[in-house]
Design a protein around this motif. Structure first.
Motif, PDB file in Angstrom:
ATOM      1  N   HIS A 170      34.829  21.577  25.834  1.00  0.00           N
ATOM      2  CA  HIS A 170      35.374  20.841  27.262  1.00  0.00           C
ATOM      3  C   HIS A 170      35.541  19.311  26.881  1.00  0.00           C
ATOM      4  O   HIS A 170      36.434  18.823  27.482  1.00  0.00           O
ATOM      5  N   LEU A 171      34.858  18.684  25.804  1.00  0.00           N
ATOM      6  CA  LEU A 171      35.096  17.423  25.303  1.00  0.00           C
ATOM      7  C   LEU A 171      35.833  17.259  24.134  1.00  0.00           C
ATOM      8  O   LEU A 171      35.076  17.628  23.203  1.00  0.00           O
ATOM      9  N   VAL A 172      37.168  16.860  24.191  1.00  0.00           N
ATOM     10  CA  VAL A 172      38.036  17.145  22.874  1.00  0.00           C
ATOM     11  C   VAL A 172      38.736  16.105  22.672  1.00  0.00           C
ATOM     12  O   VAL A 172      39.416  15.556  23.443  1.00  0.00           O
ATOM     13  N   ARG A 173      38.652  15.451  21.394  1.00  0.00           N
ATOM     14  CA  ARG A 173      39.283  14.310  20.971  1.00  0.00           C
ATOM     15  C   ARG A 173      40.904  14.575  20.717  1.00  0.00           C
ATOM     16  O   ARG A 173      41.317  15.595  19.848  1.00  0.00           O
ATOM     17  N   GLN A 174      42.022  13.849  21.057  1.00  0.00           N
ATOM     18  CA  GLN A 174      43.350  13.893  20.730  1.00  0.00           C
ATOM     19  C   GLN A 174      43.859  12.643  20.327  1.00  0.00           C
ATOM     20  O   GLN A 174      43.782  11.621  21.297  1.00  0.00           O
ATOM     21  N   GLY A 175      43.841  12.224  19.239  1.00  0.00           N
ATOM     22  CA  GLY A 175      44.286  10.889  18.894  1.00  0.00           C
ATOM     23  C   GLY A 175      43.191   9.882  19.010  1.00  0.00           C
ATOM     24  O   GLY A 175      42.037  10.239  18.616  1.00  0.00           O
ATOM     25  N   THR A 176      43.604   9.013  19.679  1.00  0.00           N
ATOM     26  CA  THR A 176      42.516   7.682  19.970  1.00  0.00           C
ATOM     27  C   THR A 176      41.765   8.088  21.524  1.00  0.00           C
ATOM     28  O   THR A 176      41.130   7.296  22.096  1.00  0.00           O
ATOM     29  N   VAL A 177      42.131   9.161  22.225  1.00  0.00           N
ATOM     30  CA  VAL A 177      41.536   9.752  23.389  1.00  0.00           C
ATOM     31  C   VAL A 177      40.882  10.772  23.478  1.00  0.00           C
ATOM     32  O   VAL A 177      41.550  11.789  22.988  1.00  0.00           O
ATOM     33  N   TYR A 178      39.683  10.771  24.250  1.00  0.00           N
ATOM     34  CA  TYR A 178      39.249  12.223  24.708  1.00  0.00           C
ATOM     35  C   TYR A 178      39.688  12.717  25.980  1.00  0.00           C
ATOM     36  O   TYR A 178      40.157  11.969  26.587  1.00  0.00           O
ATOM     37  N   PHE A 179      39.677  14.058  26.007  1.00  0.00           N
ATOM     38  CA  PHE A 179      39.904  14.922  27.208  1.00  0.00           C
ATOM     39  C   PHE A 179      38.928  15.659  27.567  1.00  0.00           C
ATOM     40  O   PHE A 179      38.156  16.190  26.856  1.00  0.00           O
TER      41      PHE A 179
END
Length: 327
Positions: A170-179
């Motif tokens: 549910h909490l996934v990092r993409q680059g410098t941001v978490y989604f």
């Protein structure tokens, strides 16, 4: 027939239907939770404090409004008194009156709202202070609670979703941001949800997942994000208490998890009215005529990014006003 009528004789058809449904919900709860006794001399014997408490907890976990919770208990009380007029239900009357007071109190929620950028700014400052000057008591728990508030400030999901968050699912990092991402079956609306978390929280999420969370787990293993100081995944009740307790200490008035959604909507309306359209997708409210899941998800991501930008801009102005730093 002796010519007498029962206590519910005067009920209108609409009232009778409402009470019937309310009592049906109660029986459904009893059956689902294994508390339905098949044989009883008096059906109202099933209505006792030991069963009412978990019934209230279940309704709260479903995040029903205070008005709905009061209504469920009031319906049950009316049926109980009609079925057994001479029986003492004062304990249930007290529970109904208590919930009625909550309805009145929560109608004054405007006085408890905080702008989203104030909430995020407080959370970031609090986590920074804990890292630099750890409190003597329960520093990991204090950091965890501040992070909850920071995430809710920029991504106000429902308590049930906040509670279920798992790392890398549910909490996934993409680059410098978490989604934050939830599947359709995990959402109240039945639609998938995806929205970015403020980039300012990234280092603090990293610190929590790599250090603080490990301290809380005390050698145990769990995929869940939020952990108690006893090393167990937090349930909704514990998270609700932690958030309301922390916000009351920080702002003088408690902000329950659901109220963060109002904080976000009010912030956009006041600070970024040009983009008021982001509120519905951000909160997971969708047009029932829209069935394209990828279209809904795209709107949510755009809305999340817009809120993140608006909050960041407001925080710069806030910092400039409070300590003279350049915006």
């Amino acid at each position: 027939m002796d010519g007498t009528v029962g206590p519910g004789f005067h009920w209108r058809d609409e009232t009778r239907s409402k009470y019937r449904k309310g009592y049906g919900r109660w029986l459904t709860f009893l059956a689902r939770s294994g508390r339905l006794r098949a044989t009883v001399d008096d059906p109202t014997d099933r209505i006792d404090p030991d069963a009412i408490r978990p019934y209230i907890e279940e309704l709260q976990s479903q995040e029903v409004g205070s008005w709905t919770l009061w209504g469920r208990l009031a319906e049950l009380l009316a049926v109980a008194q009609a079925m057994a007029p001479g029986k003492d239900f004062k304990w249930l009357q007290r529970a109904v009156r208590y919930q009625e007071r909550q309805v009145v109190d929560r109608r004054h929620k405007l006085s408890r709202l905080q702008p989203a950028h104030h909430l995020l700014d407080w959370a970031l400052n609090r986590m920074r202070d804990i890292i630099e000057n750890p409190p003597k008591r329960d520093a990991p728990g204090a950091y965890r609670d501040a992070l909850m508030i920071g995430i809710l400030a920029c991504c106000p999901v429902r308590l049930s979703n906040l509670t279920m968050i798992q790392l890398d699912r549910h909490l996934v990092r993409q680059g410098t941001v978490y989604f934050l991402r939830f599947a359709a079956m995990e959402m109240k609306t039945g639609h998938p949800f995806s929205a970015p978390v403020s980039a300012g929280l990234t280092p603090y999420i990293e610190h929590y997942t790599s250090i603080v969370r490990s301290d809380l787990l005390v050698g145990r293993s769990s995929s869940r994000l939020w952990i108690t100081r006893y090393g167990e995944p937090m349930n909704a009740k514990a998270m609700h208490l932690a958030i309301t307790r922390t916000t009351e200490r920080a702002f003088g008035r408690s902000i329950n998890p659901h109220l963060f959604r109002d904080c976000a909507a009010t912030f956009v309306a006041l600070e970024d009215p040009e983009h008021i359209g982001i509120v519905s997708p951000l909160l997971g409210h969708v047009d029932p005529r829209t069935s394209e899941s990828h279209y809904i998800q795209a709107n949510q991501i755009v809305a999340g990014r817009r809120l993140r930008t608006s909050v960041a801009q407001a925080r710069k102005i806030l910092r400039h006003k409070t300590d003279g730093r350049p915006a």
